[in-house]
Design an enzyme around this catalytic site. Structure first.
Site, short mmCIF file in Angstrom:
data_model
loop_
_atom_site.label_atom_id
_atom_site.label_comp_id
_atom_site.label_asym_id
_atom_site.label_seq_id
_atom_site.Cartn_x
_atom_site.Cartn_y
_atom_site.Cartn_z
N GLY A 186 0.76 -1.16 0.01
CA GLY A 186 0.11 -0.12 -0.08
C GLY A 186 0.97 1.28 0.08
O GLY A 186 1.96 1.27 0.56
N THR A 221 4.23 2.77 5.40
CA THR A 221 2.98 2.29 5.68
C THR A 221 2.09 3.34 6.77
O THR A 221 2.58 3.72 7.46
CB THR A 221 2.97 0.89 6.29
OG1 THR A 221 1.65 0.65 6.80
CG2 THR A 221 3.74 0.65 7.35
N VAL A 275 17.45 8.71 -3.83
CA VAL A 275 18.16 8.93 -5.06
C VAL A 275 19.44 10.06 -5.00
O VAL A 275 20.48 9.79 -5.39
CB VAL A 275 17.18 9.39 -6.03
CG1 VAL A 275 17.80 9.82 -7.40
CG2 VAL A 275 16.13 8.18 -6.63
N ASP A 313 2.85 -0.01 11.78
CA ASP A 313 2.96 -1.40 12.81
C ASP A 313 3.93 -2.31 12.48
O ASP A 313 4.25 -3.32 12.47
CB ASP A 313 1.71 -2.34 12.31
CG ASP A 313 1.49 -2.53 10.75
OD1 ASP A 313 2.42 -1.97 10.03
OD2 ASP A 313 0.73 -3.22 10.20
N ASP A 344 4.66 -4.28 6.27
CA ASP A 344 5.36 -5.66 6.55
C ASP A 344 5.31 -6.64 5.43
O ASP A 344 6.28 -7.50 5.49
CB ASP A 344 4.32 -6.15 7.58
CG ASP A 344 2.89 -6.08 7.34
OD1 ASP A 344 2.50 -5.55 6.51
OD2 ASP A 344 1.85 -6.53 8.18
N LYS A 370 -25.42 12.88 27.79
CA LYS A 370 -24.48 13.09 26.90
C LYS A 370 -24.85 13.09 25.67
O LYS A 370 -25.02 11.79 25.08
CB LYS A 370 -23.33 12.44 27.16
CG LYS A 370 -21.83 12.89 26.58
CD LYS A 370 -20.72 12.12 27.33
CE LYS A 370 -19.17 12.62 26.53
NZ LYS A 370 -18.04 11.64 26.65
N ASP A 389 0.10 2.13 8.52
CA ASP A 389 -0.51 1.55 9.56
C ASP A 389 0.48 1.60 10.90
O ASP A 389 -0.13 1.43 12.01
CB ASP A 389 -0.68 0.20 9.28
CG ASP A 389 -1.80 -0.09 8.38
OD1 ASP A 389 -2.73 0.67 8.17
OD2 ASP A 389 -1.65 -1.24 7.52
N ARG A 399 0.79 -5.26 -5.06
CA ARG A 399 1.04 -6.38 -4.05
C ARG A 399 1.20 -7.40 -4.93
O ARG A 399 0.45 -8.00 -5.39
CB ARG A 399 -0.28 -6.51 -3.25
CG ARG A 399 -0.57 -5.10 -2.13
CD ARG A 399 -1.61 -5.39 -1.59
NE ARG A 399 -2.20 -4.23 -0.87
CZ ARG A 399 -1.80 -3.64 0.35
NH1 ARG A 399 -0.84 -4.04 0.94
NH2 ARG A 399 -2.48 -2.53 0.79
N ARG A 457 -5.05 7.51 2.65
CA ARG A 457 -3.61 7.14 1.97
C ARG A 457 -3.23 8.12 1.12
O ARG A 457 -1.93 8.15 0.67
CB ARG A 457 -3.83 5.65 1.17
CG ARG A 457 -3.77 4.51 1.90
CD ARG A 457 -2.78 3.49 1.82
NE ARG A 457 -2.94 3.03 0.44
CZ ARG A 457 -3.37 1.78 0.14
NH1 ARG A 457 -3.92 1.44 1.09
NH2 ARG A 457 -3.27 1.49 -1.05
O1 F6P Z 1 -1.30 -1.23 4.88
C1 F6P Z 1 -1.85 -0.22 4.66
C2 F6P Z 1 -3.44 -0.23 4.29
O2 F6P Z 1 -4.01 1.00 3.99
C3 F6P Z 1 -4.25 -0.88 5.38
O3 F6P Z 1 -4.55 0.13 6.28
C4 F6P Z 1 -5.51 -1.18 4.57
O4 F6P Z 1 -6.07 -2.34 5.27
C5 F6P Z 1 -4.82 -1.74 3.20
O5 F6P Z 1 -3.76 -1.18 2.96
C6 F6P Z 1 -5.66 -1.44 2.26
O6 F6P Z 1 -5.07 -2.00 0.99
P1 F6P Z 1 -5.66 -2.12 -0.57
O7 F6P Z 1 -5.43 -0.54 -0.88
O8 F6P Z 1 -4.94 -3.04 -1.15
O9 F6P Z 1 -7.06 -2.32 -0.47
#
Ligand code: F6P
Length: 322
Positions: A10, A125, A23, A129, A102, A213, A127, A71, A255
């Site tokens: 991603g 990423t 670069v 993570d 990852d 609330k 994420d 991917r 993203r």
């Molecule tokens: O790994 C980054 C990410 O944005 C995740 O948070 C999400 O689950 C996934 O990629 C979505 O991937 P795609 O754009 O391939 O659907």
């Protein structure tokens, strides 16, 4: 040295800033720089182009990746890896820089079990993570995008006295939900790293209703064990048929966009660090940032798990949403 750089998995805001840093640092140290387009898939297909300093002009501020990404399923096969290696040899590539998450590093570990070529990784990423780096390139921008969106949703939620369930990205990781939820004052945050007890969520809504609330925001990571925003919302509507409940899935806007200052700086530091590592023969490692210092972690350690979620931050939600 002839160095290939690729972006894989991603995309994340700041990947372009990392490409620029790699670069330009490479050229600064007399290296020949090549761009491998579309990640590992482009490596398999030999989609490889030369990169000069001017090719990376003015990309520090752009989201996405000028090298494109993918991917690649083929790269997971022995035949795919063999083709990729043949292409690297054909183009006389003597070192690699891989920017990704990852999946990118898992692919790297399998590849380097069979083939020897010096390589350094950069954690990119949204994420956040990846073991070996406190922050990943793209997280800061993504989480700010999410906060901006949630703030806007909160305005309309307050106007109508509504319960809102907002789904953010994170198939396996809850960092975007945790950070954006805390920063936007959410009442509940549901993340994959913690088992969601939906009856507790319902009890909290009930408590808030009795205390008058009027707004209740729940930020849920897409990979939460109970489900995404739609599943959580159905359960809440079932329990409180008279309440006004809405859902919003933020999706891929998280993203894109121009990288934040923090992501541009991180990308510039790690891009530079990746080339220094290759130059010094410190390879098969990922350049990350820990306590604001560059650290190098072997690929095989990077793929061992993910950054544990801080219990203190989870506790913040409970305390501050009172
Ligand atoms: O790994 C980054 C990410 O944005 C995740 O948070 C999400 O689950 C996934 O990629 C979505 O991937 P795609 O754009 O391939 O659907």
């Amino acid at each position: 040295m002839k160095i290939g750089i690729l972006t894989s998995g991603g995309d994340s805001p700041g990947m372009n800033a990392a490409i620029r840093a790699v670069v330009r640092t490479g050229i600064y140290y007399g290296m020949e720089m090549m761009g491998i387009r579309r990640g590992y898939q482009g490596m398999i297909e030999g989609d490889i182009i030369p990169l000069q300093t001017t090719d990376v002009s003015d990309i520090i501020k752009r989201g996405g990746t000028i090298l494109k990404t993918s991917r690649s399923k083929e790269f997971m096969t022995d035949a795919g890896m063999q083709k990729a290696y043949n292409q690297l040899m054909h183009h006389n590539i003597e070192g690699l820089v891989m920017c990704g998450g990852d999946g990118t590093f898992r692919g790297a570990v399998h590849f380097f079990e069979k083939y020897t070529i010096p390589a350094v990784g950069i954690p990119c990423t949204i994420d956040k993570d990846i073991i070996g780096s406190d922050y990943t390139i793209g997280f800061d921008t993504a989480v700010n995008t999410a906060v901006e969106a949630i703030d806007k949703i909160k305005d309309t939620a307050e106007a109508h006295n509504r319960i809102f369930i907002i789904e953010v990205m994170g198939r396996d990781a809850g960092y975007i939900a945790l950070y954006s939820g805390i920063a936007s004052g959410a009442e509940d945050i549901l993340i994959p790293e913690e088992v969601t007890d939906i009856t507790e969520v319902i009890d909290r809504i009930d408590r808030d209703e009795r205390r008058k609330k009027t707004v209740h925001l729940i930020v849920v990571a897409e990979g939460d064990d109970f489900g995404g925003a739609r599943e959580v919302s159905s359960k809440i509507i079932e329990q409180f048929p008279l309440l006004d409940v809405r859902t919003s899935v933020l999706g891929h806007i998280q993203r894109g966009g121009n990288p934040s200052c923090a992501d541009r700086i991180l990308a510039s530091r790690l891009g530079h660090a990746a080339i220094l590592a290759l130059k010094n023969g410190n390879t098969q490692v990922m350049a990350g940032i820990v306590n604001n210092e560059v650290v190098y972690t072997p690929f095989k350690n990077v793929v061992k798990g993910c950054n544990p979620i801080s219990k203190d931050m989870l506790e913040l939600i409970r305390v501050l949403a009172i």
